[in-house]
Write an enzyme that holds these catalytic residues in place. Structure first.
Site, short mmCIF file in Angstrom:
data_model
loop_
_atom_site.label_atom_id
_atom_site.label_comp_id
_atom_site.label_asym_id
_atom_site.label_seq_id
_atom_site.Cartn_x
_atom_site.Cartn_y
_atom_site.Cartn_z
N TYR A 153 10.14 36.13 -21.18
CA TYR A 153 8.89 36.84 -21.44
C TYR A 153 8.07 37.02 -20.17
O TYR A 153 8.07 36.14 -19.30
CB TYR A 153 8.09 36.05 -22.47
CG TYR A 153 6.74 36.63 -22.76
CD1 TYR A 153 6.59 37.65 -23.68
CD2 TYR A 153 5.62 36.17 -22.09
CE1 TYR A 153 5.35 38.18 -23.95
CE2 TYR A 153 4.37 36.69 -22.36
CZ TYR A 153 4.23 37.71 -23.28
OH TYR A 153 3.00 38.25 -23.53
N TRP A 155 5.20 40.02 -17.75
CA TRP A 155 4.80 41.38 -17.38
C TRP A 155 5.68 41.87 -16.23
O TRP A 155 5.27 41.92 -15.07
CB TRP A 155 3.33 41.41 -16.98
CG TRP A 155 2.42 41.58 -18.16
CD1 TRP A 155 2.14 40.67 -19.12
CD2 TRP A 155 1.67 42.75 -18.49
NE1 TRP A 155 1.25 41.19 -20.03
CE2 TRP A 155 0.95 42.47 -19.67
CE3 TRP A 155 1.53 44.02 -17.90
CZ2 TRP A 155 0.11 43.40 -20.27
CZ3 TRP A 155 0.69 44.93 -18.49
CH2 TRP A 155 -0.01 44.62 -19.67
#
Length: 810
Positions: A153, A155
């Site tokens: 996980y 950005w």
């Protein structure tokens, strides 16, 4: 000193620093014709590219990026985009493949407590890739694919081809599969609860033009679009900021409900109501009780479009539990005067009101209750499905509410198919806990699961040593896996806590393309501006090589290189564009002549109103709940028998809050609002931005003047913030923009341990997750509780240690 004046003065410093550090910016008119084609680099000129902070042109001189020029279609260029060269050339860049010395010598039997403090050794790419492939093969053969975690996980860098997640997933799926994760840290609770309530996604914001024209009042409840529309998951064009300005120009009223008088409140001049953090549900119940007791609720809407109001109203009036949820009751919990709560209820009933709720409210203990209660409140007002009314959950973020483009579908790099028979995906905020507790059972969304025995962790495109809560417990969990592999651009703490580290190049060192805006208003080429620095490679190259070693290179790459994949992805989108009647050039023209394409926006998109079709005809357009209606009370949730998530919106005491449990020992609520000059932890190593906000090279902590005076703290002091979970240093900023008994320490500051690798050591730089609580929101969603933090602060009187988290490893 207000936050606004603090950042205004800092920005003036930033402009001077940026001008000196980036070099002279070339005039866009001279640069833009010199676009680089795929595979070709320009030594001097401009190259179009995109980022989470905007899009435009990298200005190149003598093969080096010296500045950035925003694209004319970017409606809100910002300092994060303009200072990206500092990030590209940061001393924190990982230059070479590296292996922790102990792991290189002893493999998976090495001392795992050395993670975070052990010495790294430079190895060749062949050595590193051979080692990665060997570990994947060993764990698969010894423990099975269910012992490999690859959810990864974070950005990641935008891009359709170099999507590092999909590159990793594809390789692992071809290798037999892996354990994935579910949901996000941003929206763990709301993603699970809202389908029970509205029967679908909460992401379909009404379009801003209709809101601006028709709303009479916007209530920003824990919502801060003026800050959070500066960034985007895809490449943003910042149109949401333009619409926010347009709403301001109407002069219509707005209310911000937030412990902080945030950027949006300051921009719009909103009325400010400051409840104690974590008590929003109690305050909403006080508003709802006022609507009910004064007969201001829309009984017809509740009867025609909702189920469960009778059960909820029995709770609201105290019939079911003996406690009426009056404004006076709410005031005792949330700290807002009862008359102010009543006045807000009457104001919202008298005007067509849009409640736009931020996600912070659901990132706390019992976080499912906030969005559910906000929607119940909107249903009581009766404005749901009308232009300018209802409840919204995305206008605050990434420029949602911008009318959607008629976008063709560009498939991106495929992740492949996950084989059957693997353990279920783990709620992402519980992944470290699951790693540290194999065999433990947990509830999630109506089902009971068992944590798998994860022996190998492969992480790309993220920084769990930033985004996970309770850093010290996290470090303990991180010692459980036999092998940790990380692909990274910079020496984040996640990289420092790995066994094998592979250097990845930035988006300026490879070719890609990205959709523009979460609303898909266009597509932009992301062209390579410079050669990859040092020995860094793209994730596509890395996973192609790993696949080769595992025997499925052809299946992974399909025989295509970077250029061929880009043309393939674009051409697939071009086929869909033709089907939808969208005019797009061929790939060669797009890449060499017209690298930004905007998609048409229909009148229907400009006037989109969420839930309008259901409101027009609930029989023909039912929502996808069991009843076909909005569910203020859910029999399905009630049937799970979760003590921490009952069948209707409910106030439940959080594990800690101001005025509640533990507040005598730790009297300050820590607000972890998103940072102004970063995206989470990204760009914390961008030293060109540091003069704009750092205090004595550390994270700023905003302290109310009353709380500061009581502790003898003045502006600019280095302070120690602490609780039973840990301690950090930060730089004090005295500000009247947050209410008393609250401090603001933004998430994203890089962890900087005084004693690397040692559990419980002081963080020198201000990582707020040293202080946060590692707990699921409830048995339903298992989201994170990153906003449920109590602490104390004091002036630091010891010798102030040097910040070292940005120092290079090699």
């Amino acid at each position: 000193m207000s936050t606004h004046s603090y950042f205004t003065s800092r920005r003036s410093v930033l402009k001077g620093i940026t001008a000196l550090g980036a070099g002279t910016l070339m005039a866009p008119a001279l640069l833009r014709p010199a676009h680089a084609a795929a595979g070709d680099l320009v030594a001097n000129g401009s190259v179009i590219n995109g980022s989470h902070y905007g899009f435009g042109f990298a200005n190149v001189q003598d093969g080096r990026i010296v500045g950035m020029t925003p694209h004319e279609s970017d409606h809100g260029p910002n300092e994060m985009f303009e200072t990206l060269p500092d990030w590209v050339y940061s001393p924190t860049r990982i230059k070479y493949p590296m292996v922790r010395k102990g792991f290189l010598e002893n493999g998976y039997e090495s001392d795992r407590t050395e993670r975070g403090k052990g010495e790294f050794v430079r190895v060749s790419w062949d050595e590193a890739l051979d080692l990665v492939a060997a570990e994947l093969k060993r764990v698969k053969e010894t423990h099975g694919n269910g012992s490999i975690y690859g959810g990864s996980y974070g950005w990641k860098t935008p891009g359709l081809l170099h999507n590092c997640f999909n590159n990793l997933y594809r390789m692992l799926n071809l290798n037999g599969g892996f354990v994935d994760d579910a949901q996000t840290y941003s929206t763990g609770a709301i993603r699970v609860i809202m389908p029970y309530v509205i029967g679908g996604s909460y992401y379909n914001s009404s379009a801003w033009p209709g809101i601006i024209e028709n709303t009479e009042l916007i209530v920003f409840w824990g919502s801060n679009p003026a800050l959070n529309c500066r960034i985007g998951w895809q490449v943003p064009n910042h149109a949401g900021l333009r619409y926010l300005d347009a709403f301001k120009a109407t002069g219509k009223p707005s209310v911000v409900v937030d412990p902080i008088r945030n950027d949006t409140a300051q921009l719009l001049g909103s009325d400010w109501i400051a409840p104690r953090q974590g008590t929003d549900v109690a305050m909403m119940l006080g508003v709802a009780h006022t609507l009910f007791s004064e007969d201001l609720h829309d009984k017809a809407f509740l009867a025609d479009y909702c189920v469960g109001f009778d059960e909820f109203s029995a709770y609201l009036t105290g019939e079911s539990d003996g406690t009426p949820k009056t404004a006076e009751w709410a005031s005792e919990i949330c700290g807002v005067d009862a008359e102010e709560i009543k006045e807000l209820a009457r104001l919202m009933a008298s005007k067509r009101t849009l409640i736009t709720m931020g996600w912070s409210i659901q990132r706390q203990d019992h976080g499912e209750q906030g969005p559910w209660m906000a929607f119940a409140l909107a249903c009581m007002l009766g404005y749901v499905g009308l232009p300018g009314g209802g409840a919204d959950y995305t206008l605050h973020y990434a420029n949602y509410g911008t009318p959607k483009g008629t976008a063709p579908t560009f498939p991106g790099f495929p992740a492949g198919v996950s084989p059957e028979g693997l353990p279920a995906p783990i709620p992402v905020s519980r992944v470290p806990w699951a790693i540290g507790n194999p065999g433990a059972e947990y509830d999630y969304d109506g089902t009971r699961y068992t944590a798998p025995d994860l022996r190998l962790v492969y992480w790309v495109g993220g920084n769990p040593m930033h985004h996970h809560q309770d850093r010290n417990k996290h470090i303990e969990y991180w010692q459980k896996p036999e092998t940790v592999i990380v692909n990274e651009i910079n020496w984040t703490q996640t990289a420092r806590f790995a066994d094998i580290v592979l250097p990845v190049c930035t988006n300026f060192e490879k070719n890609d393309m990205s959709m523009v805006s979460e609303q898909n208003v266009g597509i932009v080429a992301m062209k390579q501006a410079i050669e990859p620095l040092f020995e860094s490679r793209s994730d596509f190259e890395i996973f192609t090589e790993i696949s080769k070693r595992l025997g499925f290179e052809q299946e992974f790459s399909e025989g295509r290189d970077e250029a061929a994949w880009l043309e393939h992805i674009y051409n697939e989108g071009l086929k869909d564009a033709q089907t939808k009647g969208v005019d797009l050039p061929d790939f060669e023209t797009f890449w060499t002549e017209a690298p930004y394409q905007e998609f048409p926006v229909t009148e229907e998109a400009r006037n989109f109103v969420e839930h309008s079709k259901f409101r027009e005809d609930p029989l023909l357009n039912p929502v996808a709940t069991p009843s076909g209606m909005f569910e203020i009370y859910s029999r399905r949730i009630e049937g799970y028998n979760y003590e921490d998530c009952p069948g209707h919106p409910t106030w439940m005491e959080p594990v800690e809050r101001v005025g509640g449990a533990m507040s005598d020992k730790y009297p300050l609520q820590v607000n972890t609002q998103h940072p102004t000059y970063r995206l989470h932890s990204q760009l914390d190593n961008n030293t060109a931005l540091h003069p704009a906000y750092k205090v004595q090279n550390r994270e700023p902590v905003f302290i109310n003047p009353v709380d500061a005076e009581a502790r003898g703290i003045v502006d600019g002091d280095v302070v120690r913030i602490f609780n039973d979970r840990g301690e950090v240093l930060a730089g004090a900023v005295i500000s009247d923009t947050l209410s008393a008994n609250h401090i603001r320490l933004s998430e994203g500051g890089w962890y900087d341990p005084l004693e690397p690798g040692v559990i419980g050591t002081l963080c020198k730089q201000g990582d707020v997750n040293v202080l946060s609580l590692d707990k699921g929101t409830s048995s339903l969603a298992q989201g994170n509780c990153g906003h449920t933090i109590l602490a104390e602060v004091e002036k630091y009187t010891g010798e102030v240690p040097k910040v070292t988290t940005f120092d290079p490893v090699l």
